[in-house]
Design a protein around this motif. Sequence first.
Motif, PDB file in Angstrom:
ATOM      1  N   TRP A 226       0.849  -1.189   0.000  1.00 12.47           N
ATOM      2  CA  TRP A 226       0.000   0.000   0.000  1.00 12.47           C
ATOM      3  C   TRP A 226       0.883   1.237   0.000  1.00 12.47           C
ATOM      4  CZ3 TRP A 226       0.995   2.535   4.600  1.00 12.47           C
ATOM      5  CH2 TRP A 226       1.369   1.754   5.694  1.00 12.47           C
ATOM      6  N   GLY A 227       0.396   2.256  -0.687  1.00 13.63           N
ATOM      7  CA  GLY A 227       1.199   3.453  -0.888  1.00 13.63           C
ATOM      8  C   GLY A 227       0.688   4.648  -0.106  1.00 13.63           C
ATOM      9  N   PRO A 228       1.330   5.797  -0.291  1.00 13.83           N
ATOM     10  CA  PRO A 228       0.972   7.001   0.465  1.00 13.83           C
ATOM     11  C   PRO A 228      -0.371   7.576   0.028  1.00 13.83           C
ATOM     12  CG  PRO A 228       2.638   7.507  -1.185  1.00 13.83           C
ATOM     13  CD  PRO A 228       2.462   6.023  -1.211  1.00 13.83           C
ATOM     14  N   GLY A 229      -1.136   8.048   1.003  1.00  9.60           N
ATOM     15  CA  GLY A 229      -2.432   8.649   0.725  1.00  9.60           C
ATOM     16  C   GLY A 229      -2.343  10.158   0.595  1.00  9.60           C
ATOM     17  N   PRO A 230      -3.487  10.832   0.542  1.00  8.72           N
ATOM     18  CA  PRO A 230      -3.497  12.294   0.385  1.00  8.72           C
ATOM     19  C   PRO A 230      -2.783  13.044   1.503  1.00  8.72           C
ATOM     20  CG  PRO A 230      -5.656  11.376  -0.119  1.00  8.72           C
ATOM     21  CD  PRO A 230      -4.843  10.256   0.448  1.00  8.72           C
ATOM     22  N   ARG A 231      -2.722  12.466   2.718  1.00  7.35           N
ATOM     23  CA  ARG A 231      -2.003  13.163   3.792  1.00  7.35           C
ATOM     24  C   ARG A 231      -0.516  13.297   3.473  1.00  7.35           C
ATOM     25  NH1 ARG A 231      -5.744  10.491   7.179  1.00  7.35           N
ATOM     26  NH2 ARG A 231      -7.010  11.951   8.384  1.00  7.35           N
ATOM     27  N   ALA A 232       0.021  12.367   2.697  1.00  5.40           N
ATOM     28  CA  ALA A 232       1.419  12.484   2.286  1.00  5.40           C
ATOM     29  C   ALA A 232       1.602  13.692   1.374  1.00  5.40           C
ATOM     30  CB  ALA A 232       1.864  11.210   1.575  1.00  5.40           C
ATOM     31  N   THR A 233       0.647  13.904   0.477  1.00  7.62           N
ATOM     32  CA  THR A 233       0.705  15.064  -0.407  1.00  7.62           C
ATOM     33  C   THR A 233       0.624  16.352   0.400  1.00  7.62           C
ATOM     34  OG1 THR A 233      -0.580  13.692  -1.936  1.00  7.62           O
ATOM     35  CG2 THR A 233      -0.209  15.971  -2.574  1.00  7.62           C
ATOM     36  N   GLN A 234      -0.286  16.386   1.370  1.00 10.46           N
ATOM     37  CA  GLN A 234      -0.420  17.563   2.224  1.00 10.46           C
ATOM     38  C   GLN A 234       0.851  17.803   3.034  1.00 10.46           C
ATOM     39  OE1 GLN A 234      -3.930  16.143   4.292  1.00 10.46           O
ATOM     40  NE2 GLN A 234      -5.237  17.626   3.232  1.00 10.46           N
ATOM     41  N   ALA A 235       1.424  16.728   3.574  1.00  8.84           N
ATOM     42  CA  ALA A 235       2.631  16.865   4.390  1.00  8.84           C
ATOM     43  C   ALA A 235       3.800  17.390   3.562  1.00  8.84           C
ATOM     44  CB  ALA A 235       2.986  15.522   5.025  1.00  8.84           C
ATOM     45  N   LEU A 236       3.940  16.900   2.343  1.00  9.38           N
ATOM     46  CA  LEU A 236       5.015  17.388   1.483  1.00  9.38           C
ATOM     47  C   LEU A 236       4.820  18.864   1.145  1.00  9.38           C
ATOM     48  CD1 LEU A 236       5.789  14.466  -0.996  1.00  9.38           C
ATOM     49  CD2 LEU A 236       7.428  15.685   0.440  1.00  9.38           C
ATOM     50  N   MET A 237       3.583  19.255   0.878  1.00  5.06           N
ATOM     51  CA  MET A 237       3.316  20.654   0.548  1.00  5.06           C
ATOM     52  C   MET A 237       3.655  21.568   1.725  1.00  5.06           C
ATOM     53  SD  MET A 237       2.265  22.696  -1.854  1.00  5.06           S
ATOM     54  CE  MET A 237       1.056  22.064  -3.020  1.00  5.06           C
ATOM     55  N   LEU A 238       3.249  21.176   2.934  1.00  2.00           N
ATOM     56  CA  LEU A 238       3.580  21.976   4.111  1.00  2.00           C
ATOM     57  C   LEU A 238       5.075  21.910   4.415  1.00  2.00           C
ATOM     58  CD1 LEU A 238       0.605  21.112   6.500  1.00  2.00           C
ATOM     59  CD2 LEU A 238       1.064  23.316   5.416  1.00  2.00           C
ATOM     60  N   GLY A 239       5.663  20.741   4.219  1.00  5.12           N
ATOM     61  CA  GLY A 239       7.077  20.569   4.523  1.00  5.12           C
ATOM     62  C   GLY A 239       7.982  21.427   3.656  1.00  5.12           C
ATOM     63  N   VAL A 240       7.709  21.466   2.355  1.00  3.45           N
ATOM     64  CA  VAL A 240       8.565  22.270   1.473  1.00  3.45           C
ATOM     65  C   VAL A 240       8.390  23.755   1.764  1.00  3.45           C
ATOM     66  CG1 VAL A 240       8.587  20.507  -0.323  1.00  3.45           C
ATOM     67  CG2 VAL A 240       6.850  22.307  -0.410  1.00  3.45           C
ATOM     68  N   ARG A 241       7.187  24.156   2.140  1.00  3.65           N
ATOM     69  CA  ARG A 241       6.975  25.552   2.521  1.00  3.65           C
ATOM     70  C   ARG A 241       7.783  25.897   3.771  1.00  3.65           C
ATOM     71  NH1 ARG A 241       0.452  25.600   1.364  1.00  3.65           N
ATOM     72  NH2 ARG A 241       0.498  27.024  -0.429  1.00  3.65           N
TER      73      ARG A 241
END
Length: 222
Positions: free
Chosen positions: A154-169
């Motif tokens: 199983w792979g990363p869900g939408p929270r991974a996308t959100q975390a990456l967006m906040l993390g890079v910011r």
Amino acid sequence: IKGPVFCQLLMADEINRASPRTQSALLQAMQEPRVSVAGKYYDLPEPFHVLATQNPLELEGTYPLPEAQLDRFFMQVDVDYPDLEGERQIIVNTTGTIVPEPVQVMDAKALIEAQGLVRHVPVGESVAEAILELVRAGRPETSDIEDVKKSVSWGPGPRATQALMLGVRARSVIEGRLAPSIDDVLALVHPILRHRMALTFSARAEGVTLRSIIDRLCDRIA
């Protein structure tokens, strides 16, 4: 009487030794953040963070965290043995009579303001598309990478996308830049994805690692 969860920084040592019931209660606190007792809800103080540790070697008597709870953690930081200078500082600072005093670097109000600032950092379309492409390529259902289809359970869900967006910011703010770049995505992808993915049994038996799979994902945007 309010319990230890009513704090701003909850430190859970070896969280996988907590019972499933305790883990379930912590899951609610991490998600909402509040706790419920006898049908009544009690808000947790702001800001609220959970810092947890796991011992990957001693698994006897432990309860693996469910995927839903793992997904609530922003990132997983693997702590290896310290380097020579770091270990030298450890033996000097922890075996003497002087106990180092912690120094406050930020109060709760300043931290909340910093979190708000991070959300106002603009993200270029190329960075946003790179995040989407990387995360979606890590899901066996939507990936066109053969190794992912074969090896990932199983792979990363939408929270991974959100975390990456906040993390890079956040990383761009910490480094004094006005906007994040692809390099920020590559720097954060391992700690943000490694606990949001799992390998199949056959992949583990063949010696496949999540690090190698995530490296393949990085090749898509590098």
